[in-house]
Design an enzyme around this catalytic site. Structure first.
Site, PDB file in Angstrom:
ATOM      1  CG  ASP A  29      66.439 -60.975  31.607  1.00 37.20           C
ATOM      2  OD1 ASP A  29      66.470 -61.476  30.470  1.00 37.20           O
ATOM      3  OD2 ASP A  29      65.392 -60.487  32.110  1.00 37.20           O
ATOM      4  CB  ILE A  30      65.051 -55.957  33.160  1.00 37.97           C
ATOM      5  CG1 ILE A  30      64.661 -54.780  34.037  1.00 37.97           C
ATOM      6  CG2 ILE A  30      63.849 -56.505  32.412  1.00 37.97           C
ATOM      7  CD1 ILE A  30      64.239 -53.547  33.245  1.00 37.97           C
ATOM      8  CG  ASN A  86      63.792 -67.956  23.649  1.00 39.18           C
ATOM      9  OD1 ASN A  86      63.729 -69.189  23.702  1.00 39.18           O
ATOM     10  ND2 ASN A  86      63.675 -67.186  24.718  1.00 39.18           N
ATOM     11  CD  GLU A  94      59.231 -61.369  26.466  1.00 36.40           C
ATOM     12  OE1 GLU A  94      60.061 -60.586  26.974  1.00 36.40           O
ATOM     13  OE2 GLU A  94      58.408 -62.019  27.133  1.00 36.40           O
ATOM     14  CB  VAL A  95      64.314 -58.351  22.789  1.00 34.44           C
ATOM     15  CG1 VAL A  95      65.215 -57.249  22.240  1.00 34.44           C
ATOM     16  CG2 VAL A  95      63.599 -57.891  24.056  1.00 34.44           C
ATOM     17  CG  HIS A  99      68.535 -61.912  23.465  1.00 32.96           C
ATOM     18  ND1 HIS A  99      67.676 -61.410  22.508  1.00 32.96           N
ATOM     19  CD2 HIS A  99      67.764 -62.565  24.353  1.00 32.96           C
ATOM     20  CE1 HIS A  99      66.439 -61.744  22.826  1.00 32.96           C
ATOM     21  NE2 HIS A  99      66.470 -62.463  23.942  1.00 32.96           N
ATOM     22  CG  MET A 100      73.795 -67.317  24.925  1.00 30.06           C
ATOM     23  SD  MET A 100      75.596 -67.604  24.738  1.00 30.06           S
ATOM     24  CE  MET A 100      75.644 -68.430  23.160  1.00 30.06           C
TER      25      MET A 100
HETATM   26  P1  5GP Z   1      63.537 -63.242  24.735  1.00 30.29           P
HETATM   27  O1  5GP Z   1      62.177 -63.678  25.213  1.00 30.29           O
HETATM   28  O2  5GP Z   1      63.453 -62.266  23.603  1.00 30.29           O
HETATM   29  O3  5GP Z   1      64.452 -64.408  24.450  1.00 30.29           O
HETATM   30  O4  5GP Z   1      64.204 -62.534  25.962  1.00 30.29           O
HETATM   31  C1  5GP Z   1      64.164 -61.142  26.160  1.00 30.29           C
HETATM   32  C2  5GP Z   1      64.700 -60.890  27.542  1.00 30.29           C
HETATM   33  O5  5GP Z   1      65.054 -59.524  27.635  1.00 30.29           O
HETATM   34  C3  5GP Z   1      63.702 -61.177  28.663  1.00 30.29           C
HETATM   35  O6  5GP Z   1      64.245 -62.155  29.558  1.00 30.29           O
HETATM   36  C4  5GP Z   1      63.504 -59.822  29.327  1.00 30.29           C
HETATM   37  O7  5GP Z   1      63.369 -59.906  30.732  1.00 30.29           O
HETATM   38  C5  5GP Z   1      64.749 -59.062  28.909  1.00 30.29           C
HETATM   39  N1  5GP Z   1      64.578 -57.628  28.785  1.00 30.29           N
HETATM   40  C6  5GP Z   1      63.592 -56.990  28.097  1.00 30.29           C
HETATM   41  N2  5GP Z   1      63.740 -55.655  28.163  1.00 30.29           N
HETATM   42  C7  5GP Z   1      64.855 -55.439  28.924  1.00 30.29           C
HETATM   43  C8  5GP Z   1      65.512 -54.255  29.352  1.00 30.29           C
HETATM   44  O8  5GP Z   1      65.120 -53.133  29.061  1.00 30.29           O
HETATM   45  N3  5GP Z   1      66.637 -54.408  30.124  1.00 30.29           N
HETATM   46  C9  5GP Z   1      67.105 -55.654  30.462  1.00 30.29           C
HETATM   47  N4  5GP Z   1      68.221 -55.687  31.216  1.00 30.29           N
HETATM   48  N5  5GP Z   1      66.506 -56.794  30.058  1.00 30.29           N
HETATM   49  C10 5GP Z   1      65.383 -56.694  29.304  1.00 30.29           C
END
Ligand code: 5GP
Length: 116
Positions: A29-30, A86, A94-95, A99-100
């Site tokens: 995760d970034i 999520n 957010e994405v 994803h897990m």
């Molecule tokens: P969500 O809130 O959708 O469950 O989690 C999305 C996750 O993706 C977040 O923890 C965020 O830090 C990570 N993320 C978003 N954009 C990128 C990216 O471009 N690269 C990586 N490695 N992680 C990302």
């Protein structure tokens, strides 16, 4: 339009990939929430758990097999870790490419904060 995670899976944008096969890709995760924070993502674009179809069951099951392997390789299999998926607005997703999250390497605290 491909998701940001599809671009990572296709290696069009950089990420630290720790595992990849024909079904699943795992990368750091970034913006990590803990010393170990890996995202395990189906290569197929499934937006959220609301969009999982019966024919995706082998992919969803495989996420857990990969999680087990990645947890071991990241050194948290014995100390413990949390797997989070999520789904939708209230969860903070957010994405919109399912994803897990595999999170560990410290005491993680309560699963969900109680409402005020
Ligand atoms: P969500 O809130 O959708 O469950 O989690 C999305 C996750 O993706 C977040 O923890 C965020 O830090 C990570 N993320 C978003 N954009 C990128 C990216 O471009 N690269 C990586 N490695 N992680 C990302």
């Amino acid at each position: 339009m491909p998701t940001i995670f599809s671009k990572i899976i296709a290696k069009e944008i950089p990420a630290t990939i720790v595992y990849q096969d024909e079904l699943v890709t795992a990368f750091k995760d970034i913006n990590p929430s803990a010393p170990v924070h890996i995202l395990i993502v189906p290569n197929k674009e499934i937006a959220s758990t609301n969009d999982v179809q019966p024919e995706d069951e082998h992919i969803m099951g495989h996420l857990f097999t990969v999680a087990k392997q990645v947890a071991k390789e990241q050194g948290v299999a014995e100390s413990g870790y949390r797997l989070i998926i999520n789904n939708g607005s209230d969860s903070g997703q957010e994405v919109f490419h399912l994803h897990m999250h595999l999170i560990g390497g410290r005491k993680l605290g309560p699963l969900v904060h109680k409402a005020d």
